[in-house]
Design an enzyme around this catalytic site. Sequence first.
Site, PDB file in Angstrom:
ATOM      1  N   TYR A 138       0.860  -1.183   0.000  1.00 31.37           N
ATOM      2  CA  TYR A 138       0.000   0.000   0.000  1.00 31.37           C
ATOM      3  C   TYR A 138       0.895   1.230   0.000  1.00 31.37           C
ATOM      4  CZ  TYR A 138      -4.028   2.892   1.473  1.00 31.37           C
ATOM      5  OH  TYR A 138      -5.037   3.825   1.560  1.00 31.37           O
ATOM      6  N   LYS A 166      -1.494  -1.439  -3.955  1.00 37.84           N
ATOM      7  CA  LYS A 166      -2.619  -0.520  -3.813  1.00 37.84           C
ATOM      8  C   LYS A 166      -2.012   0.868  -3.957  1.00 37.84           C
ATOM      9  CE  LYS A 166      -6.285   1.184  -0.782  1.00 37.84           C
ATOM     10  NZ  LYS A 166      -6.902   1.151   0.571  1.00 37.84           N
TER      11      LYS A 166
END
Length: 293
Positions: A138, A166
């Site tokens: 992320y 992400k």
Amino acid sequence: MTALPFGRVQTAMVTPFNADGSLNLAESRRLAAHLVDVQGNDALVINGTTGESPTTTDAEKLALLEAVIEEVGDRARIVAGVGTFDTRHTIELAHQAEQAGAHGLLVVTPYYSRPPQDALADHFLTVADATTLPIMIYDIPHRSGIPVETATMITVAAHPNIVAVKDAKGSPVASAQVIAATTLAYYSGDDAMTLPLLSVGGVGVVGTSTHFTGVRTREMIEAFVAGDTARATALNAALLPVYLGVFATQGCMLVKAGLAARGFAPGPVRKPLLDASAEQSATFLAILTANGF
């Protein structure tokens, strides 16, 4: 083509609480089933930031994860948010998630301590060495304080357990460079960046508004993948008010307000967040209604 380790559409699910602030596992199951069976999510991210992970205990994270896996784990991929600013604690949470039956891990850039890029790479690789599960990194510099730089992302992509990103960096050029140099599956971490990221090789979204927009977001993605860019562009334009409106304040605040108005019982948020004000809720609900949600 880049593989799709977590499908096309994922939602970072909010964590329902009871009125007293305790975990509401029954409503968590109900919401997870709705997101998979009605909104058409391929995967759910549990214990992410939208799930208020900074204010849930390790025991609560485990209980929530087990409940969601039992409810929908046979028909959706369940990705457990395990990232913290402590490598050792991140590994502990990764082991907990793996034992619970999670299908993947979301590991955020360590925040606040701002490790240099070589230490950042070491963090991700150490976590990846400690698990057999596929990992989605992320990258969200406006929360973590630092980006995962292009060279660092390319370096860690060599690890077989690091399979996806992400991407909330907001830099399609940087993302395109990594996509061109690796086999990482790039998922937009910002709803409104989904179509731009698809245009440089992204594969899908980890959404917040997808609590409401999952079906139509999939239509947009599938239109683009099928080569119908005009339809994808039109769908994106229609979805933009919701994609942007959900972040008028902190995302989970407005998602919970929207869900409560649509017959769910997401409960309050935990401090330091505050429940959306009446004005904030009304504005977001008006956007949902005006756009057919």
